[in-house]
Write a protein that holds these residues in place. Sequence first.
Motif, PDB file in Angstrom:
ATOM      1  N   GLY A  21       0.869  -1.160  -0.102  1.00 36.77           N
ATOM      2  CA  GLY A  21       0.018  -0.012  -0.182  1.00 36.77           C
ATOM      3  C   GLY A  21       0.856   1.411  -0.027  1.00 36.77           C
ATOM      4  N   VAL A  22       1.891   1.182   0.623  1.00 41.97           N
ATOM      5  CA  VAL A  22       2.727   2.377   0.827  1.00 41.97           C
ATOM      6  C   VAL A  22       3.518   2.529  -0.753  1.00 41.97           C
ATOM      7  N   LYS A  23       3.903   1.655  -1.157  1.00 40.30           N
ATOM      8  CA  LYS A  23       4.753   1.550  -2.495  1.00 40.30           C
ATOM      9  C   LYS A  23       3.511   2.100  -3.530  1.00 40.30           C
ATOM     10  N   GLU A  24       2.384   1.923  -3.501  1.00 46.70           N
ATOM     11  CA  GLU A  24       1.380   2.365  -4.533  1.00 46.70           C
ATOM     12  C   GLU A  24       1.096   3.698  -4.082  1.00 46.70           C
ATOM     13  N   VAL A  25       1.009   4.134  -3.101  1.00 45.94           N
ATOM     14  CA  VAL A  25       0.602   5.565  -2.585  1.00 45.94           C
ATOM     15  C   VAL A  25       1.726   6.347  -3.077  1.00 45.94           C
ATOM     16  N   CYS A  26       3.029   5.987  -2.967  1.00 41.89           N
ATOM     17  CA  CYS A  26       4.072   6.942  -3.463  1.00 41.89           C
ATOM     18  C   CYS A  26       4.057   6.893  -4.889  1.00 41.89           C
ATOM     19  N   ARG A  27       3.935   5.913  -5.478  1.00 41.90           N
ATOM     20  CA  ARG A  27       3.857   5.699  -6.943  1.00 41.90           C
ATOM     21  C   ARG A  27       2.588   6.917  -7.429  1.00 41.90           C
ATOM     22  N   GLY A  28       1.404   6.862  -6.918  1.00 34.95           N
ATOM     23  CA  GLY A  28       0.486   7.493  -7.147  1.00 34.95           C
ATOM     24  C   GLY A  28       0.776   9.089  -6.997  1.00 34.95           C
ATOM     25  N   PHE A  29       1.452   9.500  -5.995  1.00 36.65           N
ATOM     26  CA  PHE A  29       1.850  10.606  -5.507  1.00 36.65           C
ATOM     27  C   PHE A  29       2.831  11.331  -6.809  1.00 36.65           C
ATOM     28  N   LEU A  30       3.643  10.341  -6.975  1.00 34.05           N
ATOM     29  CA  LEU A  30       4.675  10.735  -8.212  1.00 34.05           C
ATOM     30  C   LEU A  30       4.272  10.748  -9.496  1.00 34.05           C
ATOM     31  N   GLY A  31       3.108  10.298  -9.808  1.00 30.59           N
ATOM     32  CA  GLY A  31       2.164  10.089 -10.960  1.00 30.59           C
ATOM     33  C   GLY A  31       2.637   9.047 -12.059  1.00 30.59           C
ATOM     34  N   VAL A  32       3.051   8.047 -11.304  1.00 26.58           N
ATOM     35  CA  VAL A  32       3.767   6.747 -12.301  1.00 26.58           C
ATOM     36  C   VAL A  32       2.958   5.537 -11.812  1.00 26.58           C
ATOM     37  N   SER A  33       1.884   5.607 -11.225  1.00 30.90           N
ATOM     38  CA  SER A  33       0.952   4.375 -10.548  1.00 30.90           C
ATOM     39  C   SER A  33       0.453   3.780 -11.892  1.00 30.90           C
ATOM     40  N   THR A  34       0.158   2.426 -12.032  1.00 26.75           N
ATOM     41  CA  THR A  34      -0.281   1.738 -13.080  1.00 26.75           C
ATOM     42  C   THR A  34      -1.559   1.091 -12.540  1.00 26.75           C
ATOM     43  N   LYS A  35      -2.085   1.333 -11.265  1.00 31.45           N
ATOM     44  CA  LYS A  35      -3.122   0.795 -10.593  1.00 31.45           C
ATOM     45  C   LYS A  35      -4.462   1.042 -11.490  1.00 31.45           C
ATOM     46  N   ILE A  36      -4.620   2.156 -11.962  1.00 26.31           N
ATOM     47  CA  ILE A  36      -5.896   2.573 -12.422  1.00 26.31           C
ATOM     48  C   ILE A  36      -5.971   1.826 -13.717  1.00 26.31           C
ATOM     49  N   LEU A  37      -4.821   1.888 -14.327  1.00 26.81           N
ATOM     50  CA  LEU A  37      -4.865   1.056 -15.636  1.00 26.81           C
ATOM     51  C   LEU A  37      -5.130  -0.435 -15.533  1.00 26.81           C
ATOM     52  N   GLU A  38      -4.599  -0.875 -14.541  1.00 26.15           N
ATOM     53  CA  GLU A  38      -4.795  -2.371 -14.320  1.00 26.15           C
ATOM     54  C   GLU A  38      -6.244  -2.598 -13.723  1.00 26.15           C
ATOM     55  N   ASP A  39      -6.871  -1.890 -12.997  1.00 25.91           N
ATOM     56  CA  ASP A  39      -8.381  -1.797 -12.583  1.00 25.91           C
ATOM     57  C   ASP A  39      -9.296  -1.423 -13.808  1.00 25.91           C
ATOM     58  N   THR A  40      -8.794  -0.874 -14.871  1.00 22.55           N
ATOM     59  CA  THR A  40      -9.639  -0.695 -16.051  1.00 22.55           C
ATOM     60  C   THR A  40      -9.466  -1.564 -17.016  1.00 22.55           C
ATOM     61  N   ARG A  41      -8.590  -2.409 -17.053  1.00 22.12           N
ATOM     62  CA  ARG A  41      -8.285  -3.362 -17.968  1.00 22.12           C
ATOM     63  C   ARG A  41      -9.438  -4.245 -18.473  1.00 22.12           C
ATOM     64  N   LYS A  42     -10.286  -4.471 -17.617  1.00 21.96           N
ATOM     65  CA  LYS A  42     -11.547  -5.475 -18.019  1.00 21.96           C
ATOM     66  C   LYS A  42     -12.219  -4.730 -19.101  1.00 21.96           C
ATOM     67  N   GLY A  43     -12.186  -3.415 -19.277  1.00 23.23           N
ATOM     68  CA  GLY A  43     -13.223  -2.683 -20.173  1.00 23.23           C
ATOM     69  C   GLY A  43     -12.347  -2.243 -21.478  1.00 23.23           C
ATOM     70  N   ALA A  44     -11.044  -3.019 -21.551  1.00 23.20           N
ATOM     71  CA  ALA A  44     -10.040  -2.362 -22.676  1.00 23.20           C
ATOM     72  C   ALA A  44     -10.531  -3.086 -23.868  1.00 23.20           C
ATOM     73  N   LEU A  45      -9.789  -2.179 -24.909  1.00 20.84           N
ATOM     74  CA  LEU A  45     -10.403  -2.631 -26.278  1.00 20.84           C
ATOM     75  C   LEU A  45      -9.318  -3.348 -26.516  1.00 20.84           C
ATOM     76  N   LYS A  46      -9.584  -4.589 -27.354  1.00 18.32           N
ATOM     77  CA  LYS A  46      -8.711  -5.544 -27.478  1.00 18.32           C
ATOM     78  C   LYS A  46      -8.451  -5.999 -29.063  1.00 18.32           C
ATOM     79  N   LYS A  47      -7.474  -6.361 -29.329  1.00 15.43           N
ATOM     80  CA  LYS A  47      -7.262  -6.814 -30.841  1.00 15.43           C
ATOM     81  C   LYS A  47      -6.061  -7.900 -30.943  1.00 15.43           C
TER      82      LYS A  47
END
Length: 151
Positions: A21-47
């Motif tokens: 949790g601490v690591k993810e908070v730090c990444r989010g603060f620095l603007g380099v978190s990928t959590k939101i991208l992983e969370d929205t992957r289920k609605g991703a466009l695929k080909k």
Amino acid sequence: MKGIKIFLLFSIFCFLSGCCGVKEVCRGFLGVSTKILEDTRKGALKKDFSGDLETTHKKIKDILKTEGAYVYRDDLARHLIAFYISEKDTTPVGVFLSEVDKTNTRVEVSSPSTYGKEFIARIVFGSLSGTIKPGKEKGKIDAKKTKLWGK
């Protein structure tokens, strides 16, 4: 003495369970978190595209560079390229790659922004299939002002 051991054990447990949790908070603060991208992957466009995983990964990186995207995380081990649409438009977008078989790769474009996801998918999918040439709007990408998917 028994109370001290229980306290230390509890402290160690809390410390170890909270590290992620601490690591993810730090990444989010620095603007380099990928959590939101992983969370929205289920609605991703695929080909699916022909080509092995590494070659497709390199082609996508070249396409993004040509388009002026700002890549903040390129993780070949996790098969992820996370980037902002441009240096001015900091909409996060992620491209996830997965191997269908040795000669085919699935490309998934994920973003919390529908506009960003569709815009990048059109560019990446079109460039990989050869229907469009990347770089026409280099550095001038604005997903909200771009006509998407024939709309």
